[in-house]
Scaffold this motif. Structure first.
Motif, PDB file in Angstrom:
ATOM      1  N   ARG A 107      20.686  65.387  45.006  1.00 24.79           N
ATOM      2  CA  ARG A 107      21.098  64.030  45.355  1.00 24.79           C
ATOM      3  C   ARG A 107      22.409  64.053  46.124  1.00 24.79           C
ATOM      4  O   ARG A 107      23.331  64.798  45.783  1.00 24.79           O
ATOM      5  CB  ARG A 107      21.237  63.185  44.092  1.00 24.79           C
ATOM      6  N   SER A 108      22.490  63.202  47.131  1.00 29.06           N
ATOM      7  CA  SER A 108      23.710  63.094  47.939  1.00 29.06           C
ATOM      8  C   SER A 108      24.626  61.984  47.456  1.00 29.06           C
ATOM      9  O   SER A 108      25.742  61.840  47.961  1.00 29.06           O
ATOM     10  CB  SER A 108      23.340  62.837  49.407  1.00 29.06           C
ATOM     11  N   ASP A 109      24.187  61.190  46.467  1.00 26.52           N
ATOM     12  CA  ASP A 109      24.957  60.035  46.006  1.00 26.52           C
ATOM     13  C   ASP A 109      25.580  60.272  44.633  1.00 26.52           C
ATOM     14  O   ASP A 109      25.841  59.336  43.883  1.00 26.52           O
ATOM     15  CB  ASP A 109      24.090  58.774  45.990  1.00 26.52           C
ATOM     16  N   VAL A 110      25.794  61.542  44.287  1.00 23.84           N
ATOM     17  CA  VAL A 110      26.470  61.882  43.037  1.00 23.84           C
ATOM     18  C   VAL A 110      27.602  62.860  43.346  1.00 23.84           C
ATOM     19  O   VAL A 110      27.597  63.526  44.379  1.00 23.84           O
ATOM     20  CB  VAL A 110      25.492  62.511  42.013  1.00 23.84           C
ATOM     21  N   GLU A 111      28.572  62.942  42.434  1.00 24.73           N
ATOM     22  CA  GLU A 111      29.727  63.815  42.658  1.00 24.73           C
ATOM     23  C   GLU A 111      29.438  65.275  42.322  1.00 24.73           C
ATOM     24  O   GLU A 111      30.084  66.178  42.873  1.00 24.73           O
ATOM     25  CB  GLU A 111      30.917  63.322  41.829  1.00 24.73           C
ATOM     26  N   ARG A 147      19.321  67.391  50.743  1.00 28.62           N
ATOM     27  CA  ARG A 147      20.093  66.404  49.987  1.00 28.62           C
ATOM     28  C   ARG A 147      19.558  65.023  50.327  1.00 28.62           C
ATOM     29  O   ARG A 147      19.256  64.725  51.489  1.00 28.62           O
ATOM     30  CB  ARG A 147      21.585  66.508  50.315  1.00 28.62           C
ATOM     31  N   PRO A 179      19.627  60.544  49.112  1.00 28.53           N
ATOM     32  CA  PRO A 179      20.093  59.465  48.245  1.00 28.53           C
ATOM     33  C   PRO A 179      18.960  59.020  47.333  1.00 28.53           C
ATOM     34  O   PRO A 179      17.811  58.865  47.780  1.00 28.53           O
ATOM     35  CB  PRO A 179      20.473  58.357  49.233  1.00 28.53           C
ATOM     36  N   GLU A 235      18.140  56.206  45.768  1.00 23.96           N
ATOM     37  CA  GLU A 235      17.491  54.913  45.954  1.00 23.96           C
ATOM     38  C   GLU A 235      16.463  54.937  47.073  1.00 23.96           C
ATOM     39  O   GLU A 235      15.407  54.316  46.985  1.00 23.96           O
ATOM     40  CB  GLU A 235      18.535  53.821  46.215  1.00 23.96           C
ATOM     41  N   THR A 236      16.779  55.624  48.161  1.00 24.58           N
ATOM     42  CA  THR A 236      15.892  55.599  49.333  1.00 24.58           C
ATOM     43  C   THR A 236      15.156  56.914  49.563  1.00 24.58           C
ATOM     44  O   THR A 236      14.195  56.949  50.336  1.00 24.58           O
ATOM     45  CB  THR A 236      16.688  55.255  50.600  1.00 24.58           C
TER      46      THR A 236
END
Length: 221
Positions: A169-173, A198, A200, A202-203
């Motif tokens: 995932r690209s939307d996590v730290e 990587r 996101p 949601e999408t």
């Protein structure tokens, strides 16, 4: 959705393990070992198992924890993960492979896929066992091992023996973009096909799912 079942499986040499599994309704395309997350066999894992079985795969989940892999809270999960070793997770996965072999699934038609903890373990397995393909979904332990008994993934990625796909995932730290890029570089030195993507959540979750399915379609023949 395919139904899941849980049973103990014992090899002729006396080794035994609890397994959760699901069978497709029609023709078996091949076999997949699913490696569970740190909290055990959660609803997310069950959903993955059922979804893969619905796609035609014979799916089995080895219980990586000696006391069983029923779902636990985060604090208990940390203690369970800290007790894992490379030898223990490979031994558990080997029994999953044996369960599939007993159902006449050849090694080159067997893949492994893991989520979170299981994603890290999937890469370790792919560097130590000769199967058909492997997929890691959101695995940690890239630069620092998840337990004292497990390797950091960058240390073994160059030793990959089977085609490996990493989905992060690209939307996590964590893991960070930098960590994932270091893993990509390490895996790129292996003598097999590798890819790191990587996305996101949601999408991109649906695309990641299809990438995993396509990876197995391409390599488990």
């Amino acid at each position: 959705m395919a139904q899941t079942h849980t049973a103990d499986f014992r090899l002729d040499d006396g080794r035994a393990l609890r397994l959760t599994y699901a069978e497709p309704d029609g023709v078996v395309r091949g076999g997949l070992v699913v490696l569970h997350e740190s909290r055990g066999i959660t609803d997310t894992v069950i959903g993955m198992v059922a979804g893969l079985a619905s796609e035609g795969w014979l799916v089995v989940v080895p219980h990586l924890y000696p006391s069983g892999s029923h779902e636990v809270a985060e604090e208990e999960a940390r203690d369970k993960v800290s007790a894992l070793s490379g030898d223990s997770v490979l031994a558990a996965t080997d029994i999953g492979f044996a369960w599939l072999a007993a159902r006449e699934v050849a090694l080159d038609r067997i893949g492994v896929i893991g989520f979170e903890l299981g994603g890290a373990v999937a890469l370790v397995v792919a560097a130590r066992r000769d199967i058909g393909a492997a997929v890691t979904v959101a695995g940690g332990g890239i630069l620092e091992p998840l337990s004292d008994g497990l390797p950091a993934l960058v240390e073994v990625a160059g030793e990959l023996r089977v085609p490996w796909l990493g989905l992060y995932r690209s939307d996590v730290e964590s893991p960070s973009a930098e960590e994932v890029e270091k893993l990509r570089d390490a895996a790129g030195s292996a003598q097999v096909a590798t890819d790191v993507v990587r996305f996101p959540f949601e999408t991109g979750a649906a695309e990641a799912w299809h990438r995993a399915l396509n990876w197995f379609d391409a390599h488990l023949r």
